[in-house]
Design a protein around this motif. Structure first.
Motif, PDB file in Angstrom:
ATOM      1  N   GLY A 259       4.783   2.759  40.107  1.00 55.79           N
ATOM      2  CA  GLY A 259       4.640   1.517  39.379  1.00 55.79           C
ATOM      3  C   GLY A 259       5.312   0.330  40.026  1.00 55.79           C
ATOM      4  O   GLY A 259       5.182   0.093  41.236  1.00 55.79           O
ATOM      5  N   PHE A 260       6.083  -0.411  39.234  1.00 57.48           N
ATOM      6  CA  PHE A 260       6.615  -1.704  39.647  1.00 57.48           C
ATOM      7  C   PHE A 260       8.116  -1.800  39.370  1.00 57.48           C
ATOM      8  O   PHE A 260       8.655  -1.053  38.555  1.00 57.48           O
ATOM      9  CB  PHE A 260       5.885  -2.836  38.918  1.00 57.48           C
ATOM     10  N   THR A 261       8.755  -2.723  40.063  1.00 60.56           N
ATOM     11  CA  THR A 261      10.176  -2.999  39.892  1.00 60.56           C
ATOM     12  C   THR A 261      10.351  -4.408  39.326  1.00 60.56           C
ATOM     13  O   THR A 261       9.712  -5.351  39.810  1.00 60.56           O
ATOM     14  CB  THR A 261      10.927  -2.905  41.234  1.00 60.56           C
ATOM     15  N   LEU A 262      11.198  -4.557  38.319  1.00 58.35           N
ATOM     16  CA  LEU A 262      11.486  -5.869  37.767  1.00 58.35           C
ATOM     17  C   LEU A 262      12.270  -6.689  38.786  1.00 58.35           C
ATOM     18  O   LEU A 262      13.355  -6.298  39.210  1.00 58.35           O
ATOM     19  CB  LEU A 262      12.292  -5.736  36.474  1.00 58.35           C
ATOM     20  N   LEU A 263      11.715  -7.824  39.201  1.00 55.30           N
ATOM     21  CA  LEU A 263      12.421  -8.716  40.120  1.00 55.30           C
ATOM     22  C   LEU A 263      13.402  -9.599  39.374  1.00 55.30           C
ATOM     23  O   LEU A 263      14.538  -9.785  39.796  1.00 55.30           O
ATOM     24  CB  LEU A 263      11.423  -9.583  40.889  1.00 55.30           C
ATOM     25  N   ARG A 264      12.955 -10.177  38.274  1.00 52.72           N
ATOM     26  CA  ARG A 264      13.849 -11.050  37.525  1.00 52.72           C
ATOM     27  C   ARG A 264      13.234 -11.436  36.180  1.00 52.72           C
ATOM     28  O   ARG A 264      12.015 -11.380  35.983  1.00 52.72           O
ATOM     29  CB  ARG A 264      14.161 -12.327  38.297  1.00 52.72           C
ATOM     30  N   ASN A 265      14.100 -11.805  35.250  1.00 58.38           N
ATOM     31  CA  ASN A 265      13.719 -12.500  34.029  1.00 58.38           C
ATOM     32  C   ASN A 265      13.997 -13.987  34.246  1.00 58.38           C
ATOM     33  O   ASN A 265      14.932 -14.354  34.969  1.00 58.38           O
ATOM     34  CB  ASN A 265      14.539 -12.005  32.840  1.00 58.38           C
ATOM     35  N   HIS A 266      13.195 -14.825  33.643  1.00 57.86           N
ATOM     36  CA  HIS A 266      13.408 -16.264  33.770  1.00 57.86           C
ATOM     37  C   HIS A 266      13.151 -16.903  32.409  1.00 57.86           C
ATOM     38  O   HIS A 266      12.147 -16.595  31.748  1.00 57.86           O
ATOM     39  CB  HIS A 266      12.464 -16.856  34.819  1.00 57.86           C
ATOM     40  N   PHE A 267      14.059 -17.776  31.982  1.00 59.68           N
ATOM     41  CA  PHE A 267      13.961 -18.408  30.670  1.00 59.68           C
ATOM     42  C   PHE A 267      13.943 -19.926  30.824  1.00 59.68           C
ATOM     43  O   PHE A 267      14.729 -20.489  31.588  1.00 59.68           O
ATOM     44  CB  PHE A 267      15.160 -18.023  29.789  1.00 59.68           C
ATOM     45  N   VAL A 268      13.028 -20.573  30.098  1.00 57.33           N
ATOM     46  CA  VAL A 268      12.947 -22.032  30.113  1.00 57.33           C
ATOM     47  C   VAL A 268      12.853 -22.531  28.678  1.00 57.33           C
ATOM     48  O   VAL A 268      12.080 -22.000  27.873  1.00 57.33           O
ATOM     49  CB  VAL A 268      11.736 -22.538  30.925  1.00 57.33           C
ATOM     50  N   HIS A 269      13.642 -23.554  28.374  1.00 61.48           N
ATOM     51  CA  HIS A 269      13.651 -24.165  27.043  1.00 61.48           C
ATOM     52  C   HIS A 269      12.941 -25.519  27.120  1.00 61.48           C
ATOM     53  O   HIS A 269      13.311 -26.387  27.909  1.00 61.48           O
ATOM     54  CB  HIS A 269      15.102 -24.342  26.578  1.00 61.48           C
ATOM     55  N   HIS A 331       2.939  -4.639  28.067  1.00 62.77           N
ATOM     56  CA  HIS A 331       3.842  -3.607  27.546  1.00 62.77           C
ATOM     57  C   HIS A 331       3.556  -2.287  28.259  1.00 62.77           C
ATOM     58  O   HIS A 331       3.543  -1.214  27.661  1.00 62.77           O
ATOM     59  CB  HIS A 331       3.661  -3.471  26.031  1.00 62.77           C
ATOM     60  N   ASP A 332       3.365  -2.379  29.554  1.00 58.23           N
ATOM     61  CA  ASP A 332       2.918  -1.255  30.375  1.00 58.23           C
ATOM     62  C   ASP A 332       4.103  -0.410  30.840  1.00 58.23           C
ATOM     63  O   ASP A 332       5.027  -0.930  31.473  1.00 58.23           O
ATOM     64  CB  ASP A 332       2.153  -1.809  31.580  1.00 58.23           C
ATOM     65  N   PRO A 333       4.097   0.914  30.570  1.00 57.33           N
ATOM     66  CA  PRO A 333       5.174   1.777  31.069  1.00 57.33           C
ATOM     67  C   PRO A 333       5.319   1.738  32.598  1.00 57.33           C
ATOM     68  O   PRO A 333       6.408   1.973  33.129  1.00 57.33           O
ATOM     69  CB  PRO A 333       4.756   3.174  30.593  1.00 57.33           C
ATOM     70  N   LEU A 334       4.226   1.407  33.317  1.00 56.52           N
ATOM     71  CA  LEU A 334       4.300   1.323  34.780  1.00 56.52           C
ATOM     72  C   LEU A 334       5.225   0.211  35.256  1.00 56.52           C
ATOM     73  O   LEU A 334       5.618   0.190  36.429  1.00 56.52           O
ATOM     74  CB  LEU A 334       2.894   1.087  35.372  1.00 56.52           C
ATOM     75  N   LEU A 335       5.595  -0.707  34.363  1.00 57.19           N
ATOM     76  CA  LEU A 335       6.511  -1.771  34.733  1.00 57.19           C
ATOM     77  C   LEU A 335       7.938  -1.284  34.854  1.00 57.19           C
ATOM     78  O   LEU A 335       8.797  -1.990  35.380  1.00 57.19           O
ATOM     79  CB  LEU A 335       6.425  -2.913  33.722  1.00 57.19           C
ATOM     80  N   ASN A 336       8.204  -0.071  34.357  1.00 59.35           N
ATOM     81  CA  ASN A 336       9.551   0.535  34.472  1.00 59.35           C
ATOM     82  C   ASN A 336      10.620  -0.404  33.919  1.00 59.35           C
ATOM     83  O   ASN A 336      11.699  -0.573  34.502  1.00 59.35           O
ATOM     84  CB  ASN A 336       9.843   0.897  35.919  1.00 59.35           C
ATOM     85  N   ASP A 337      10.329  -1.006  32.788  1.00 58.23           N
ATOM     86  CA  ASP A 337      11.225  -1.983  32.170  1.00 58.23           C
ATOM     87  C   ASP A 337      11.365  -1.633  30.696  1.00 58.23           C
ATOM     88  O   ASP A 337      10.433  -1.849  29.909  1.00 58.23           O
ATOM     89  CB  ASP A 337      10.630  -3.376  32.356  1.00 58.23           C
ATOM     90  N   PRO A 338      12.498  -1.108  30.281  1.00 58.09           N
ATOM     91  CA  PRO A 338      12.679  -0.695  28.880  1.00 58.09           C
ATOM     92  C   PRO A 338      12.421  -1.812  27.884  1.00 58.09           C
ATOM     93  O   PRO A 338      11.963  -1.555  26.767  1.00 58.09           O
ATOM     94  CB  PRO A 338      14.138  -0.247  28.841  1.00 58.09           C
ATOM     95  N   GLU A 339      12.688  -3.080  28.266  1.00 64.02           N
ATOM     96  CA  GLU A 339      12.514  -4.186  27.312  1.00 64.02           C
ATOM     97  C   GLU A 339      11.067  -4.370  26.878  1.00 64.02           C
ATOM     98  O   GLU A 339      10.809  -4.830  25.762  1.00 64.02           O
ATOM     99  CB  GLU A 339      13.028  -5.492  27.926  1.00 64.02           C
ATOM    100  N   VAL A 340      10.100  -4.048  27.751  1.00 67.20           N
ATOM    101  CA  VAL A 340       8.710  -4.267  27.371  1.00 67.20           C
ATOM    102  C   VAL A 340       8.219  -3.224  26.371  1.00 67.20           C
ATOM    103  O   VAL A 340       7.152  -3.386  25.779  1.00 67.20           O
ATOM    104  CB  VAL A 340       7.775  -4.268  28.605  1.00 67.20           C
ATOM    105  N   LEU A 341       8.980  -2.165  26.176  1.00 64.44           N
ATOM    106  CA  LEU A 341       8.588  -1.093  25.256  1.00 64.44           C
ATOM    107  C   LEU A 341       9.305  -1.199  23.916  1.00 64.44           C
ATOM    108  O   LEU A 341       9.038  -0.412  23.008  1.00 64.44           O
ATOM    109  CB  LEU A 341       8.880   0.268  25.892  1.00 64.44           C
TER     110      LEU A 341
END
Length: 342
Positions: A259-269, A331-341
């Motif tokens: 699958g994939f690796t999370l590179l980063r989260n980014h937040f904009v207000h 919300h794909d498990p292949l993203l290997n990111d617990p937050e999306v689940l």
């Protein structure tokens, strides 16, 4: 006729992004097009208004509102047509907003192709949740008595204000720069059908790169998604939008995890502070403008309001048979990111 979806929307009130899915609409298909063509006066009004502006484009979405019909065309022309007399009241070519937010990794990789200059479009290979099947929605987003047009144009969400006669917000929701397993394997298949793929190659190759470049080697793909949250998070009386981006890169073949690796989260207000705008040189534009808000503060607001990834807009699919279910790609498990689940 072009197979693009054409939607008729009722003028129901919208109080937040989460209410968009509750709008009732009708989509024109090859099966019902002829019936609507001969029976719908609002559709006829929309077609006539669009013809006056651009005779080569087709209506892809419209909404009947009191004395007028708003419509959007394949040529990305937003038109307001008066029902009585069918005169064009307003016409606004949709071009990328000055503050349009996309994914920086995509811009860095393909900057020489001027992706920022590409206009919004309807046809997509990886549409998200069938949202663009209802490309034009109408209602009062901030409950301030002024209605907005919410446009799902391919992977982009655009908010247009008829009151201010301009785009007041726009964001790219989906960076679909990836080929699936079959598409990636095709790049490594010889004329005899044999697959030869070194372990240093990406599990999922970049789709954009293989479209616009002749490559000596394939590069890892990107996947990116954006979720939106609406409210008054800083409690100053001005409407806010928080954008939460997640950006991923394909793992390589030598990685035991698929699958994939999370590179980063980014937040904009973003904030729509009409008082501050009135005191600025630009004056009141009604736009949501980016603020210099720290990531710590934004994450704190989300946490205080129990706003997880799955609660951001868009969340649930509007595809036939999948209504109310989480959009699979986001919300794909292949993203290997617990937050999306969560």
């Amino acid at each position: 006729m072009n197979k693009l979806a054409i939607s008729i929307l009722c003028s129901l009130p919208i109080s937040s992004f989460s209410d968009f899915k509750n709008l009732q609409g009708q989509t024109i298909t090859d099966e019902n097009e002829s019936k609507l063509y001969y029976s719908s006066i609002p559709y006829a009004v929309a077609r006539q208004g669009q013809r006056e502006v651009d005779s080569n484009s087709l209506v892809v979405g419209f909404s009947e509102v009191t004395d007028r019909v708003f419509s959007i065309s394949t040529g990305m022309q937003l038109v307001s047509t008066k029902k009585e007399g069918r005169d064009v009241i307003g016409n606004w070519p949709l071009t990328p907003w000055d503050q349009y937010l996309t994914f920086q990794e995509e811009q860095n990789r393909f900057s020489d192709n001027a992706l920022n200059d590409v206009p919004y479009a309807m046809n997509l290979q990886h549409p998200i949740g069938c949202l663009e099947s209802t490309p034009l929605r109408y209602g009062d987003l901030e409950n301030d008595g002024k209605n907005e047009l919410v446009l799902h144009l391919g992977d982009d969400l655009v908010i247009f204000s008829p009151y201010y006669q301009r785009t007041v917000f726009a964001v790219n929701l989906n960076l679909a720069d990836w080929l699936n397993t079959e598409g990636t394997e095709f790049l490594y298949t010889d004329e005899f059908g044999n697959i030869s793929k070194p372990e240093t190659e990406p599990q999922y190759a970049s789709g954009i790169a293989n479209t616009i470049y002749t490559l000596v080697e394939n590069i890892p793909s990107y996947r990116g998604y954006a979720k939106l949250y609406e409210g008054d998070f800083d409690k100053n009386g001005a409407a806010d939008i928080i954008v939460w981006q997640k950006i991923y890169e394909s793992k390589l073949e030598n990685d035991s995890e698929r699958g994939f690796t999370l590179l980063r989260n980014h937040f904009v207000h973003y904030e729509r502070d009409l008082k501050a705008q009135a005191e600025s040189d630009a004056g009141v534009t009604g736009e949501y403008l980016p603020q210099e808000t720290t990531e710590v503060d934004i994450k704190s607001w989300l946490s205080e309001n129990n706003l997880t990834w799955s609660k951001g807009y868009p969340s649930v699919s509007e595809c036939t048979g999948e209504e109310g279910k989480l959009i699979p790609e986001m919300h794909d498990p292949l993203l290997n990111d617990p937050e999306v689940l969560q």
